[in-house]
Design an enzyme around this catalytic site. Structure first.
Site, mmCIF file in Angstrom:
data_model
loop_
_atom_site.group_PDB
_atom_site.id
_atom_site.type_symbol
_atom_site.label_atom_id
_atom_site.label_comp_id
_atom_site.label_asym_id
_atom_site.label_seq_id
_atom_site.Cartn_x
_atom_site.Cartn_y
_atom_site.Cartn_z
ATOM 1 N N ASN A 264 0.812 -1.211 0.000
ATOM 2 C CA ASN A 264 0.000 0.000 0.000
ATOM 3 C C ASN A 264 0.853 1.272 0.000
ATOM 4 O O ASN A 264 1.683 1.469 0.883
ATOM 5 C CB ASN A 264 -0.924 -0.031 1.213
ATOM 6 C CG ASN A 264 -1.693 -1.342 1.278
ATOM 7 O OD1 ASN A 264 -2.508 -1.635 0.429
ATOM 8 N ND2 ASN A 264 -1.397 -2.155 2.296
ATOM 9 N N ARG A 292 -0.570 -6.022 8.872
ATOM 10 C CA ARG A 292 -1.918 -5.818 8.358
ATOM 11 C C ARG A 292 -1.869 -5.897 6.841
ATOM 12 O O ARG A 292 -0.874 -5.514 6.225
ATOM 13 C CB ARG A 292 -2.453 -4.428 8.739
ATOM 14 C CG ARG A 292 -2.475 -4.098 10.214
ATOM 15 C CD ARG A 292 -2.860 -2.630 10.354
ATOM 16 N NE ARG A 292 -2.919 -2.189 11.743
ATOM 17 C CZ ARG A 292 -2.560 -0.982 12.146
ATOM 18 N NH1 ARG A 292 -2.095 -0.094 11.277
ATOM 19 N NH2 ARG A 292 -2.671 -0.636 13.420
ATOM 20 N N CYS A 293 -2.956 -6.343 6.249
ATOM 21 C CA CYS A 293 -3.014 -6.315 4.782
ATOM 22 C C CYS A 293 -3.010 -4.876 4.284
ATOM 23 O O CYS A 293 -2.611 -4.617 3.142
ATOM 24 C CB CYS A 293 -4.238 -7.065 4.280
ATOM 25 S SG CYS A 293 -5.807 -6.447 4.937
ATOM 26 N N THR A 294 -3.432 -3.942 5.122
ATOM 27 C CA THR A 294 -3.458 -2.533 4.741
ATOM 28 C C THR A 294 -2.244 -1.758 5.244
ATOM 29 O O THR A 294 -2.207 -0.526 5.151
ATOM 30 C CB THR A 294 -4.732 -1.850 5.286
ATOM 31 O OG1 THR A 294 -4.801 -2.058 6.709
ATOM 32 C CG2 THR A 294 -5.982 -2.416 4.626
#
Length: 524
Positions: A264, A292-294
Site C-alpha cells: 500500500n 496488516r493487509c493494509t
C-alpha cells in the site's frame, strides 16, 4: 492495562453445536507471542474429514435457517452484538494475549464486531428487492435476494475477530449457514468468538468452527466442493493462497470473496502537512508491527520535501515505544514465529544502495541487538526492530514484494504522473493514501490510483463497518466486504414475473407500439 496471569484452555472444533473431543489432525500449543512461556491454549486439531463434516452439518441446517424471517435473523445478530459488547474487555484481553496486538487496538478490533452487528440488525428489515414495470399490461416483475447456501470462511489471524465478523455476520443475516476456519495461530480467539455467536440464538449447525491448519482446510474445502456442500468461499490471507482458492472455486463455477495482500502506497505531496503525514506513516507502517493487509508498503514522497519528511519520520520511528502490548506502545510482538522467520527473510531484500533508519539495530530485538527504549523484556517474546529503507527504486524487489512486518520503504518522485506510476506499478490494489492540501491532487489521485480504498490525509489502515472494504489486482478479485456491498457476496438475485392477463404474453413480441411522426420538423 495491568498484566494478570491467565490459565490455558483446551479448544477444539465445534460441529452442529457440539465440541469435538478427538484430534485427528494432531495437537497444537498456542502461546503468547509477547511471552512465549505463557501457554494460551492446547488445540485439538481436525483433519479434512472434520472440515467436510462441518460442511454437512451446515448444509443440513441451512434451509431451516433461511426460512426464519429476516427480521428475526436480525434479532439474533442484535443479540450477538450485545454479547460481544458485554464481553468486550475479556475478548480484547484474549486477542492481546494470543496474537500480541496492543490492548488499545484489540479494543478497537472488538468494537468493529459490535459496529458490524449494529449495522446489519436493520438490514434484516430491508434486504430490499425491487418491483420493476413490465413492458406488457397485467404483468408485474419483482426481484428478490436469496441466500447463497453454505459459506466456508477462512480467515487470517492478524485481525482474528473483526475480519471474521465481516463475513459471518452478513452471511448469517442473509440466511446462509457458515463453516469458519480461523487461523491456527489464533485458535483460542476463534473458539471464544464462535461461543459468543452460538450463544446469541443461532440454531445448531448454522455456525460451525473448524480448528485446523491451512493445508488441511484446503484439502477439506476441495472435498466439500466436490460433494456439493459449499456454495460460497470467503478467504482473507496471502495472494498466493488466494490464487489457489480462486482456481479451486473456478473449477466448480464459483466466485469466491478474496481479500488478499497489499503493497500500500502513501504519497506525500509538496504541499502536505508533514507532521500529519509522519503521524499517518507511523501508524500505517508500524501499527500491529506492520502485520496488516493494509499496512503501509512504500512512502512515495516528493523530492522537494523528501529530506525534511525523512528527518521527521526517522525521529518519530526511533522514538516510538515498542514492546509489551499491555503497555502504551505503537506495536508489540510478531504474531507468530512463522511471521518472524518470513520477516527476517524479507530483510535480505535490503540492498547496498538503500539507507536504513528507524532503530538501533535491524532484525529481532534481543539483548545482543537491543532497541533503545524498549518497553518490557525483549527476550520474553518475538519482537522486531522497526525498519525504514530509504532509496527504494522501481526495479528493487523491496518495491514490489509485500513485506508483512515492521518495514517501510521510501522513494522520491518528481512529478504527479510518476507518483501515480509508483503507486500502481507493483500490481497490488488494496489501500492507498495521499497527503495534500490541494483538492485537485486528492481527486486526481482518487481517479487514477488502482487501489480499492483511498485515504486523503489519513492512514492506509482503518476500516468502518458501513464502508466497502476490498482490493483489486493482486489484492483481490473485486469482491467487497462491509456495508450493503457485502450483501452481493452472500445473496443471489432472483427475478420473478407474475402474469395475470389470463393469456400467454411473450416478451419482446407481444408489446404495444407507440405511433410517432418522426418526419416532423419545426419550421425555420
Amino acid at each position: 492495562m495491568t498484566e494478570t496471569l491467565a490459565s490455558s484452555r483446551t479448544v477444539a472444533s465445534v460441529i452442529g453445536g457440539r465440541p469435538q473431543t478427538d484430534a485427528p489432525g494432531g495437537r497444537l500449543t498456542s502461546t503468547n507471542p509477547a511471552r512465549t512461556s505463557d501457554v494460551v491454549a492446547e488445540v485439538l486439531l481436525g483433519d479434512a474429514s472434520t472440515f467436510v463434516a462441518a460442511c454437512r452439518s451446515a448444509r443440513e441446517a441451512q434451509a431451516a435457517w433461511a426460512d426464519v424471517p429476516a427480521p428475526v435473523r436480525g434479532r439474533a445478530i442484535q443479540q450477538i452484538g450485545r454479547l460481544v459488547e458485554d464481553n468486550k474487555e475479556s475478548l480484547s484481553r484474549l486477542v492481546t494475549r494470543e496474537i500480541g496486538k496492543p490492548y488499545a487496538e484489540s479494543l478497537g478490533e472488538v468494537q468493529e464486531i459490535i459496529d458490524t452487528c449494529n449495522f446489519f440488525v436493520s438490514e434484516g428489515r430491508r434486504l430490499y428487492g425491487q418491483t420493476v414495470p413490465s413492458e406488457m399490461p397485467d404483468k408485474q416483475l419483482f426481484t428478490f435476494r436469496t441466500p447463497v447456501g453454505v459459506a466456508a470462511i477462512i480467515t487470517a489471524g492478524n485481525f482474528p475477530v473483526a475480519v471474521p465478523s465481516w463475513y459471518i455476520v452478513p452471511a448469517l443475516l442473509c440466511g446462509n449457514s457458515v463453516v469458519w476456519k480461523p487461523a491456527e495461530y489464533a485458535p483460542a480467539v476463534g473458539e471464544a468468538l464462535a461461543e459468543l455467536f452460538l450463544h446469541g440464538g443461532l440454531p445448531e449447525g448454522v455456525l460451525n468452527l473448524v480448528e485446523c491448519d491451512g493445508p488441511t482446510a484446503f484439502e477439506g474445502l476441495e472435498q466439500a466442493l466436490g460433494e456439493g456442500l459449499v456454495d460460497k468461499v470467503g478467504f482473507t490471507g496471502s495472494s498466493d493462497v488466494g490464487r489457489r482458492i480462486g482456481e479451486l472455486c473456478g473449477r466448480h463455477i464459483q466466485q469466491p470473496c478474496l481479500e488478499l495482500g497489499g503493497k500500500n502506497p502513501l504519497v506525500v505531496m509538496p504541499d502536505a502537512e508533514l507532521d500529519l503525514a509522519v503521524e499517518g506513516a507511523l501508524f500505517s507502517g508500524f501499527g500491529t508491527a506492520g502485520q496488516r493487509c493494509t499496512s503501509l508498503g512504500t512512502v512515495i514522497v516528493h523530492e522537494s520535501v523528501h529530506d525534511e519528511f525523512m528527518t521527521r519520520f526517522v525521529r518519530a520511528v526511533e522514538e516510538a515505544p515498542v514492546g509489551d502490548p499491555l503497555q502504551d506502545v505503537v506495536y508489540g510482538p510478531m504474531i507468530h514465529e512463522r511471521f518472524l522467520e518470513r520477516f527476517l527473510g524479507w530483510l535480505d531484500l535490503i540492498e547496498s544502495h538503500h539507507k536504513v533508519h528507524g532503530s538501533t539495530a535491524v532484525g529481532r530485538i534481543s539483548s545482543e541487538l537491543p532497541r533503545a527504549g524498549f518497553v518490557g523484556d525483549p527476550e520474553a517474546g518475538i519482537f522486531c526492530h522497526p525498519t525504514i529503507v530509504d532509496g527504494v527504486r522501481r526495479e528493487d524487489a523491496l518495491y514490489s514484494t509485500e513485506t508483512f512486518g515492521p518495514i517501510v520503504g521510501v522513494m522520491p518522485f518528481s512529478s504527479f504522473d510518476e507518483a501515480i506510476e509508483l503507486a500502481n506499478g507493483h500490481g497490488y490494489g488494496l489501500s492507498s493514501a495521499i497527503y495534500t492540501t490541494d483538492p485537485k491532487s486528492a481527486f486526481e489521485f482518487r481517479r487514477r490510483v488502482t487501489a480499492g480504498m483511498v485515504s486523503v490525509n489519513n492512514s492506509t489502515s482503518g476500516a468502518e463497518a458501513h464502508l466497502p472494504f476490498g482490493g483489486n489486482g493482486k489484492s483481490g478479485n473485486g469482491a467487497r466486504q462491509s456495508g450493503i456491498w457485502v450483501l452481493d457476496q452472500f445473496t443471489r438475485w432472483q427475478s420473478m414475473n407474475w402474469d395475470y392477463a389470463g393469456k400467454l404474453q411473450k416478451a419482446q413480441m407481444d408489446v404495444a407500439d407507440v405511433s410517432a411522426d418522426l418526419r416532423f420538423r419545426l419550421p425555420d
